[in-house]
Scaffold this motif. Structure first.
Motif, PDB file in Angstrom:
ATOM      1  N   ILE A  81      41.658 -29.437 -21.620  1.00 44.22           N
ATOM      2  CA  ILE A  81      42.571 -30.158 -20.723  1.00 44.22           C
ATOM      3  C   ILE A  81      43.395 -29.172 -19.909  1.00 44.22           C
ATOM      4  N   LEU A  82      43.863 -28.109 -20.563  1.00 43.66           N
ATOM      5  CA  LEU A  82      44.629 -27.087 -19.849  1.00 43.66           C
ATOM      6  C   LEU A  82      43.771 -26.401 -18.792  1.00 43.66           C
ATOM      7  N   VAL A  83      42.503 -26.153 -19.124  1.00 41.17           N
ATOM      8  CA  VAL A  83      41.602 -25.494 -18.171  1.00 41.17           C
ATOM      9  C   VAL A  83      41.395 -26.359 -16.931  1.00 41.17           C
ATOM     10  N   VAL A  84      41.215 -27.664 -17.138  1.00 44.02           N
ATOM     11  CA  VAL A  84      40.899 -28.570 -16.027  1.00 44.02           C
ATOM     12  C   VAL A  84      42.118 -28.831 -15.144  1.00 44.02           C
ATOM     13  N   PHE A  85      43.297 -28.968 -15.758  1.00 41.53           N
ATOM     14  CA  PHE A  85      44.466 -29.421 -14.996  1.00 41.53           C
ATOM     15  C   PHE A  85      45.509 -28.328 -14.744  1.00 41.53           C
ATOM     16  N   THR A  86      45.308 -27.134 -15.267  1.00 44.53           N
ATOM     17  CA  THR A  86      46.247 -26.047 -15.024  1.00 44.53           C
ATOM     18  C   THR A  86      45.476 -24.793 -14.625  1.00 44.53           C
ATOM     19  N   ASP A  87      46.186 -23.670 -14.570  1.00 45.64           N
ATOM     20  CA  ASP A  87      45.559 -22.390 -14.233  1.00 45.64           C
ATOM     21  C   ASP A  87      45.037 -21.656 -15.470  1.00 45.64           C
ATOM     22  N   SER A 108      33.958 -25.328 -17.582  1.00 49.52           N
ATOM     23  CA  SER A 108      33.902 -24.409 -16.441  1.00 49.52           C
ATOM     24  C   SER A 108      33.638 -25.150 -15.135  1.00 49.52           C
ATOM     25  N   LEU A 109      32.708 -26.102 -15.184  1.00 50.18           N
ATOM     26  CA  LEU A 109      32.372 -26.873 -13.981  1.00 50.18           C
ATOM     27  C   LEU A 109      33.546 -27.747 -13.542  1.00 50.18           C
ATOM     28  N   LEU A 110      34.220 -28.368 -14.507  1.00 53.47           N
ATOM     29  CA  LEU A 110      35.355 -29.233 -14.175  1.00 53.47           C
ATOM     30  C   LEU A 110      36.537 -28.442 -13.630  1.00 53.47           C
ATOM     31  N   SER A 111      36.666 -27.195 -14.088  1.00 55.25           N
ATOM     32  CA  SER A 111      37.777 -26.372 -13.612  1.00 55.25           C
ATOM     33  C   SER A 111      37.520 -25.790 -12.229  1.00 55.25           C
ATOM     34  N   GLY A 112      36.250 -25.753 -11.820  1.00 53.14           N
ATOM     35  CA  GLY A 112      35.907 -25.194 -10.524  1.00 53.14           C
ATOM     36  C   GLY A 112      35.773 -23.693 -10.517  1.00 53.14           C
ATOM     37  N   GLU A 113      35.812 -23.046 -11.691  1.00 51.68           N
ATOM     38  CA  GLU A 113      35.657 -21.592 -11.776  1.00 51.68           C
ATOM     39  C   GLU A 113      34.169 -21.249 -11.837  1.00 51.68           C
ATOM     40  N   LYS A 114      33.544 -21.162 -10.683  1.00 45.82           N
ATOM     41  CA  LYS A 114      32.105 -20.903 -10.647  1.00 45.82           C
ATOM     42  C   LYS A 114      31.741 -19.546 -11.239  1.00 45.82           C
ATOM     43  N   ALA A 115      32.645 -18.594 -11.105  1.00 45.59           N
ATOM     44  CA  ALA A 115      32.364 -17.244 -11.613  1.00 45.59           C
ATOM     45  C   ALA A 115      32.286 -17.208 -13.132  1.00 45.59           C
ATOM     46  N   SER A 116      32.826 -18.240 -13.803  1.00 43.67           N
ATOM     47  CA  SER A 116      32.849 -18.226 -15.268  1.00 43.67           C
ATOM     48  C   SER A 116      31.607 -18.866 -15.877  1.00 43.67           C
ATOM     49  N   ILE A 117      30.749 -19.484 -15.067  1.00 45.84           N
ATOM     50  CA  ILE A 117      29.562 -20.152 -15.602  1.00 45.84           C
ATOM     51  C   ILE A 117      28.639 -19.151 -16.284  1.00 45.84           C
ATOM     52  N   GLU A 118      28.368 -18.031 -15.600  1.00 41.66           N
ATOM     53  CA  GLU A 118      27.507 -17.009 -16.200  1.00 41.66           C
ATOM     54  C   GLU A 118      28.117 -16.458 -17.488  1.00 41.66           C
ATOM     55  N   LEU A 119      29.427 -16.280 -17.478  1.00 44.50           N
ATOM     56  CA  LEU A 119      30.088 -15.735 -18.659  1.00 44.50           C
ATOM     57  C   LEU A 119      29.988 -16.702 -19.831  1.00 44.50           C
ATOM     58  N   CYS A 120      30.110 -17.996 -19.575  1.00 38.90           N
ATOM     59  CA  CYS A 120      29.990 -18.992 -20.640  1.00 38.90           C
ATOM     60  C   CYS A 120      28.600 -18.943 -21.267  1.00 38.90           C
ATOM     61  N   LEU A 121      27.577 -18.776 -20.437  1.00 37.16           N
ATOM     62  CA  LEU A 121      26.210 -18.666 -20.959  1.00 37.16           C
ATOM     63  C   LEU A 121      26.042 -17.403 -21.789  1.00 37.16           C
ATOM     64  N   ILE A 122      26.688 -16.326 -21.360  1.00 42.25           N
ATOM     65  CA  ILE A 122      26.622 -15.076 -22.121  1.00 42.25           C
ATOM     66  C   ILE A 122      27.362 -15.221 -23.450  1.00 42.25           C
ATOM     67  N   TYR A 123      28.473 -15.936 -23.442  1.00 43.05           N
ATOM     68  CA  TYR A 123      29.185 -16.199 -24.686  1.00 43.05           C
ATOM     69  C   TYR A 123      28.279 -16.972 -25.647  1.00 43.05           C
ATOM     70  N   GLY A 124      27.549 -17.961 -25.114  1.00 45.77           N
ATOM     71  CA  GLY A 124      26.619 -18.715 -25.945  1.00 45.77           C
ATOM     72  C   GLY A 124      25.541 -17.820 -26.531  1.00 45.77           C
ATOM     73  N   LEU A 132      39.170 -20.057 -23.258  1.00 47.69           N
ATOM     74  CA  LEU A 132      38.554 -21.179 -23.961  1.00 47.69           C
ATOM     75  C   LEU A 132      37.200 -20.767 -24.531  1.00 47.69           C
ATOM     76  N   ALA A 133      36.417 -20.063 -23.730  1.00 48.67           N
ATOM     77  CA  ALA A 133      35.093 -19.625 -24.173  1.00 48.67           C
ATOM     78  C   ALA A 133      35.203 -18.663 -25.352  1.00 48.67           C
ATOM     79  N   LEU A 134      36.183 -17.777 -25.312  1.00 52.61           N
ATOM     80  CA  LEU A 134      36.393 -16.835 -26.415  1.00 52.61           C
ATOM     81  C   LEU A 134      36.718 -17.583 -27.703  1.00 52.61           C
ATOM     82  N   TYR A 135      37.626 -18.534 -27.626  1.00 52.11           N
ATOM     83  CA  TYR A 135      38.036 -19.288 -28.808  1.00 52.11           C
ATOM     84  C   TYR A 135      36.872 -20.110 -29.350  1.00 52.11           C
TER      85      TYR A 135
END
Length: 204
Positions: free
Chosen positions: A28-34, A101-117, A40-43
């Protein structure tokens, strides 16, 4: 295999409820705040890793591996059930991170999320045979080293992703996604085979 898998899942339910609530709050914080997706991905990745460490402690307390050895093909079934649950967990966590990541609009974090996975898969690849070989308590030192190494790699990846998102250096993590995921999935198959051999020759 399904019975062993369900047993592991039910043992994880209390932790799933707690961490699920925390992850939902972070989302929720990711989507509605900075609030950054990388945190989130780290946690989420650390939770995915730690969730399986406790299962081996339960095995020792409840003598679950001895029970598995007493059932037809039980050792292999137990290993298969735990790996199947790990694969589902890593997949669910990755999809959750991608959705945030998609809901937050941070396109640069999509690749990082996949790498975290992929990183979570690699951690499972090492954790399982080590824990089957030495048990939950004796393998803590090895697991701690793995966690520190993974955290360092994740932190470096987050820093690189941050530089990329702000246009510093123009470095992209896209080329790392498929190799990390591929190695993680292939490593899971190799790790499973090692774990099965460890259990087949283990005296309980």
């Amino acid at each position: 295999m399904k019975g062993f898998m369900k047993r592991d899942f039910y043992l994880m339910v209390p932790n799933l409820k707690f961490f699920g609530f925390v992850l939902a709050a972070f989302a929720i914080l990711v989507v509605f705040t900075d609030f950054q997706v990388t945190f989130l991905a780290l946690y989420a990745t650390i939770f995915c890793m730690s969730a399986f460490v406790g299962l081996f402690n339960y095995d020792e307390v409840n003598h679950w591996q001895a029970y598995a050895a007493a059932t037809p093909n039980g050792r292999r079934e137990q290993v298969d059930g735990r790996y199947a649950l790990a694969l589902l967990m890593c997949g669910a966590i990755t999809l959750f991170m991608l959705a945030a990541s998609l809901l937050s609009g941070e396109k640069a974090s999509i690749e990082l999320c996949l790498i975290y996975g992929g990183g979570a898969l690699l951690y499972i690849d090492v954790l399982m045979p080590v824990s089957y070989r030495f048990g939950g308590n004796k393998s803590r030192t090895v697991i701690l080293v793995i966690v520190v190494a993974c955290s360092a790699a994740i932190g470096a990846g987050g820093a690189i992703a941050g530089m990329s998102s702000y246009g510093s250096g123009g470095f992209s993590l896209r080329w790392l996604v498929l190799p990390v995921l591929g190695v993680g999935l292939l490593g899971m198959w190799v790790s499973r085979m090692i774990s099965i051999k460890v259990m087949e020759h283990k005296e309980l």
